[in-house]
Each structure stands twice: as C-alpha cells, then as structure tokens.
Design a protein around this motif. Structure first.
Motif, PDB file in Angstrom:
ATOM      1  N   SER A  30      -6.205  -9.867   0.265  1.00  0.00           N
ATOM      2  CA  SER A  30      -7.042 -11.064   0.158  1.00  0.00           C
ATOM      3  C   SER A  30      -6.932 -11.916   1.426  1.00  0.00           C
ATOM      4  CB  SER A  30      -6.680 -11.886  -1.074  1.00  0.00           C
ATOM      5  OG  SER A  30      -5.359 -12.361  -0.993  1.00  0.00           O
ATOM      6  N   LEU A  31      -5.764 -11.940   2.057  1.00  0.00           N
ATOM      7  CA  LEU A  31      -5.627 -12.660   3.317  1.00  0.00           C
ATOM      8  C   LEU A  31      -6.459 -11.988   4.405  1.00  0.00           C
ATOM      9  CD1 LEU A  31      -4.472 -14.771   5.182  1.00  0.00           C
ATOM     10  CD2 LEU A  31      -2.475 -13.311   5.482  1.00  0.00           C
ATOM     11  N   LEU A  32      -6.421 -10.676   4.473  1.00  0.00           N
ATOM     12  CA  LEU A  32      -7.249  -9.963   5.451  1.00  0.00           C
ATOM     13  C   LEU A  32      -8.724 -10.248   5.226  1.00  0.00           C
ATOM     14  CD1 LEU A  32      -5.466  -6.511   5.794  1.00  0.00           C
ATOM     15  CD2 LEU A  32      -5.518  -8.394   7.432  1.00  0.00           C
ATOM     16  N   HIS A  33      -9.131 -10.329   3.976  1.00  0.00           N
ATOM     17  CA  HIS A  33     -10.517 -10.658   3.651  1.00  0.00           C
ATOM     18  C   HIS A  33     -10.877 -12.043   4.194  1.00  0.00           C
ATOM     19  CE1 HIS A  33     -14.264 -10.893   1.387  1.00  0.00           C
ATOM     20  NE2 HIS A  33     -13.859 -12.105   1.011  1.00  0.00           N
ATOM     21  N   ARG A  34      -9.981 -13.001   4.012  1.00  0.00           N
ATOM     22  CA  ARG A  34     -10.224 -14.361   4.507  1.00  0.00           C
ATOM     23  C   ARG A  34     -10.330 -14.371   6.028  1.00  0.00           C
ATOM     24  NH1 ARG A  34      -9.866 -18.229   0.977  1.00  0.00           N
ATOM     25  NH2 ARG A  34      -9.291 -19.859   2.452  1.00  0.00           N
ATOM     26  N   LEU A  35      -9.479 -13.630   6.697  1.00  0.00           N
ATOM     27  CA  LEU A  35      -9.525 -13.561   8.158  1.00  0.00           C
ATOM     28  C   LEU A  35     -10.805 -12.888   8.648  1.00  0.00           C
ATOM     29  CD1 LEU A  35      -5.802 -12.589   8.737  1.00  0.00           C
ATOM     30  CD2 LEU A  35      -6.877 -14.737   9.460  1.00  0.00           C
ATOM     31  N   ARG A  36     -11.200 -11.798   7.997  1.00  0.00           N
ATOM     32  CA  ARG A  36     -12.437 -11.093   8.390  1.00  0.00           C
ATOM     33  C   ARG A  36     -13.656 -11.990   8.248  1.00  0.00           C
ATOM     34  NH1 ARG A  36      -9.981  -6.593   5.844  1.00  0.00           N
ATOM     35  NH2 ARG A  36     -11.029  -7.104   3.894  1.00  0.00           N
ATOM     36  N   ASN A  37     -13.612 -12.909   7.292  1.00  0.00           N
ATOM     37  CA  ASN A  37     -14.747 -13.790   7.027  1.00  0.00           C
ATOM     38  C   ASN A  37     -14.568 -15.184   7.623  1.00  0.00           C
ATOM     39  OD1 ASN A  37     -16.623 -12.172   5.288  1.00  0.00           O
ATOM     40  ND2 ASN A  37     -14.680 -11.859   4.234  1.00  0.00           N
ATOM     41  N   ASN A  38     -13.604 -15.323   8.526  1.00  0.00           N
ATOM     42  CA  ASN A  38     -13.350 -16.594   9.221  1.00  0.00           C
ATOM     43  C   ASN A  38     -13.181 -17.767   8.259  1.00  0.00           C
ATOM     44  OD1 ASN A  38     -13.470 -15.524  11.921  1.00  0.00           O
ATOM     45  ND2 ASN A  38     -15.668 -15.324  11.605  1.00  0.00           N
ATOM     46  N   GLN A  39     -12.482 -17.516   7.166  1.00  0.00           N
ATOM     47  CA  GLN A  39     -12.188 -18.570   6.200  1.00  0.00           C
ATOM     48  C   GLN A  39     -10.830 -19.180   6.537  1.00  0.00           C
ATOM     49  OE1 GLN A  39     -12.487 -16.421   2.508  1.00  0.00           O
ATOM     50  NE2 GLN A  39     -14.701 -16.719   2.401  1.00  0.00           N
ATOM     51  N   GLY A  40     -10.547 -20.323   5.961  1.00  0.00           N
ATOM     52  CA  GLY A  40      -9.316 -21.039   6.270  1.00  0.00           C
ATOM     53  C   GLY A  40      -8.056 -20.311   5.840  1.00  0.00           C
ATOM     54  N   VAL A  41      -7.047 -20.365   6.692  1.00  0.00           N
ATOM     55  CA  VAL A  41      -5.707 -19.864   6.369  1.00  0.00           C
ATOM     56  C   VAL A  41      -4.718 -20.931   6.828  1.00  0.00           C
ATOM     57  CG1 VAL A  41      -6.344 -17.429   6.551  1.00  0.00           C
ATOM     58  CG2 VAL A  41      -5.466 -18.609   8.547  1.00  0.00           C
ATOM     59  N   ASN A  42      -3.509 -20.913   6.290  1.00  0.00           N
ATOM     60  CA  ASN A  42      -2.545 -21.947   6.675  1.00  0.00           C
ATOM     61  C   ASN A  42      -1.773 -21.547   7.934  1.00  0.00           C
ATOM     62  OD1 ASN A  42      -0.130 -20.519   5.979  1.00  0.00           O
ATOM     63  ND2 ASN A  42      -0.469 -21.018   3.836  1.00  0.00           N
ATOM     64  N   MET A  43      -1.095 -22.516   8.505  1.00  0.00           N
ATOM     65  CA  MET A  43      -0.376 -22.281   9.764  1.00  0.00           C
ATOM     66  C   MET A  43       0.797 -21.319   9.595  1.00  0.00           C
ATOM     67  SD  MET A  43      -2.095 -23.611  12.091  1.00  0.00           S
ATOM     68  CE  MET A  43      -0.978 -23.436  13.457  1.00  0.00           C
ATOM     69  N   ASN A  44       1.363 -21.237   8.396  1.00  0.00           N
ATOM     70  CA  ASN A  44       2.431 -20.253   8.171  1.00  0.00           C
ATOM     71  C   ASN A  44       1.896 -18.838   8.338  1.00  0.00           C
ATOM     72  OD1 ASN A  44       4.431 -22.142   7.667  1.00  0.00           O
ATOM     73  ND2 ASN A  44       3.964 -22.227   5.489  1.00  0.00           N
ATOM     74  N   THR A  45       0.665 -18.626   7.921  1.00  0.00           N
ATOM     75  CA  THR A  45       0.031 -17.318   8.091  1.00  0.00           C
ATOM     76  C   THR A  45      -0.147 -17.009   9.562  1.00  0.00           C
ATOM     77  OG1 THR A  45      -1.120 -17.495   5.982  1.00  0.00           O
ATOM     78  CG2 THR A  45      -2.061 -15.996   7.617  1.00  0.00           C
TER      79      THR A  45
END
Length: 69
Positions: A30-45
């Motif tokens: 799900s994190l990879l999905h968020r990154l592929r779609n340029n969605q927000g992630v936290n700074m720890n990520t």
C-alpha cells in the motif's frame, strides 16, 4: 505537490526493485501504491527509503508549486 519520480530512478541506479522493497525491506504494498500515485507519505517513510537506498531526500522526491510540473 510532491512527486516521487526520482525514487524510481534512484532505485534503478541502486539495483533495488519494488519486489525487493516488499520482500527484503518489509515495505508495504500500500505504501508503494501511494508513492506510485504521488500521494502523501510521512517523513519516517522518506527516512526509511533514504536509509535503504543510501541517498538524500532530493534523490527521492521533488516539490512542485501549484500546477507547475
């Protein structure tokens, strides 16, 4: 807007695939999905990705003002 296009380039340069992130580094799909779609992630990520890839933040993400690309 934050875009993660540089992440994929940096991964290719380091020889790390999305599959390796999931299997070897326990990054969620799900994190990879968020990154592929340029969605927000936290700074720890971002910190975790920088550690895995031995790179700086600017090697992963780019900030664009408003509609600028």
């Amino acid at each position: 807007m934050i875009k993660y296009d540089k992440l994929w380039e940096t991964m290719a340069l380091r020889g790390i695939t999305q599959y390796m992130l999931v299997k070897d580094y326990h990054v969620s799909k799900s994190l990879l999905h968020r990154l592929r779609n340029n969605q927000g992630v936290n700074m720890n990520t971002i910190d975790t990705l920088c550690t895995i890839l031995h790179c700086n933040i600017e090697d992963i993400a780019t900030h664009y003002d408003g509609d600028e690309e």
